[in-house]
Design an enzyme around this catalytic site. Sequence first.
Site, PDB file in Angstrom:
ATOM      1  CG  HIS A   1      -2.153   0.792   0.975  1.00 23.66           C
ATOM      2  ND1 HIS A   1      -2.536   1.891   1.746  1.00 23.66           N
ATOM      3  CD2 HIS A   1      -3.469   0.691   0.616  1.00 23.66           C
ATOM      4  CE1 HIS A   1      -3.327   2.968   1.572  1.00 23.66           C
ATOM      5  NE2 HIS A   1      -3.352   2.053   0.734  1.00 23.66           N
TER       6      HIS A   1
ATOM      7  CG  ASP B   1      -6.781   3.723   2.558  1.00 24.76           C
ATOM      8  OD1 ASP B   1      -5.935   3.974   1.302  1.00 24.76           O
ATOM      9  OD2 ASP B   1      -7.009   2.251   2.073  1.00 24.76           O
TER      10      ASP B   1
ATOM     11  CG  HIS C   1     -11.158   4.074   1.167  1.00 24.17           C
ATOM     12  ND1 HIS C   1     -11.769   2.840   1.053  1.00 24.17           N
ATOM     13  CD2 HIS C   1      -9.661   3.910   0.975  1.00 24.17           C
ATOM     14  CE1 HIS C   1     -10.849   2.269  -0.111  1.00 24.17           C
ATOM     15  NE2 HIS C   1      -9.897   3.107  -0.426  1.00 24.17           N
TER      16      HIS C   1
ATOM     17  CG  HIS D   1      -5.096   5.066  -2.070  1.00 20.81           C
ATOM     18  ND1 HIS D   1      -4.655   3.978  -1.711  1.00 20.81           N
ATOM     19  CD2 HIS D   1      -4.330   5.397  -2.893  1.00 20.81           C
ATOM     20  CE1 HIS D   1      -3.188   4.480  -1.105  1.00 20.81           C
ATOM     21  NE2 HIS D   1      -2.603   5.148  -2.782  1.00 20.81           N
TER      22      HIS D   1
END
Length: 181
Positions: free
Chosen positions: A69, A73, A152, A154
């Site tokens: 990742h 988020d 959300h 990102h």
Amino acid sequence: MFKIKLFPKIMAIPFLAVGLVILLFLGASTALSGGTPIINTDGYCFPVGGEYSYCDTWLAPRDGGERRHYGCDVFAKRGTYLYAIYDGVISKKYSGGLGGLSIWINTDDGKRYYYTHLNGFAPGIEKGVKVKAGQVVGYMGNSGNARTTPCHLHFGVKVNGTWVNPYPILKQIENAQERQI
């Protein structure tokens, strides 16, 4: 003696229902707007309006460890305003892939800010358009591979072409804004 006919009572139900829907819609649109953005003394604005939550998920495993990742988020209600973090130019605007609806904002100091999983783009947001910190650029959503997750943003950051952890940047902006209030 006054008699109440059945027909007026039945007709009142749809009018009451329509009234409740209008009130809920008006209340939701106000709550989701995000209010007035705060630009801190360094010229930065937190990219999500209204109530939000986030934590440091930098390099957390995704897809069973197949990838990492490269972002943070920030969770909020669908439709919440997403603001330009800093003055810059929309360098990309697209739909598709893992991110779904996405934009990139490039700044003069070599930073690139990535907004993805949007529900929509603000009017006038196109490639090549200049934006100011605090300008609405899009709306909170869960497009792309996030369609089964809560809404959300990102949020990713590249500095001179290298991904960097956005969490400390977001915390710094948030803390500076809290000091201004």
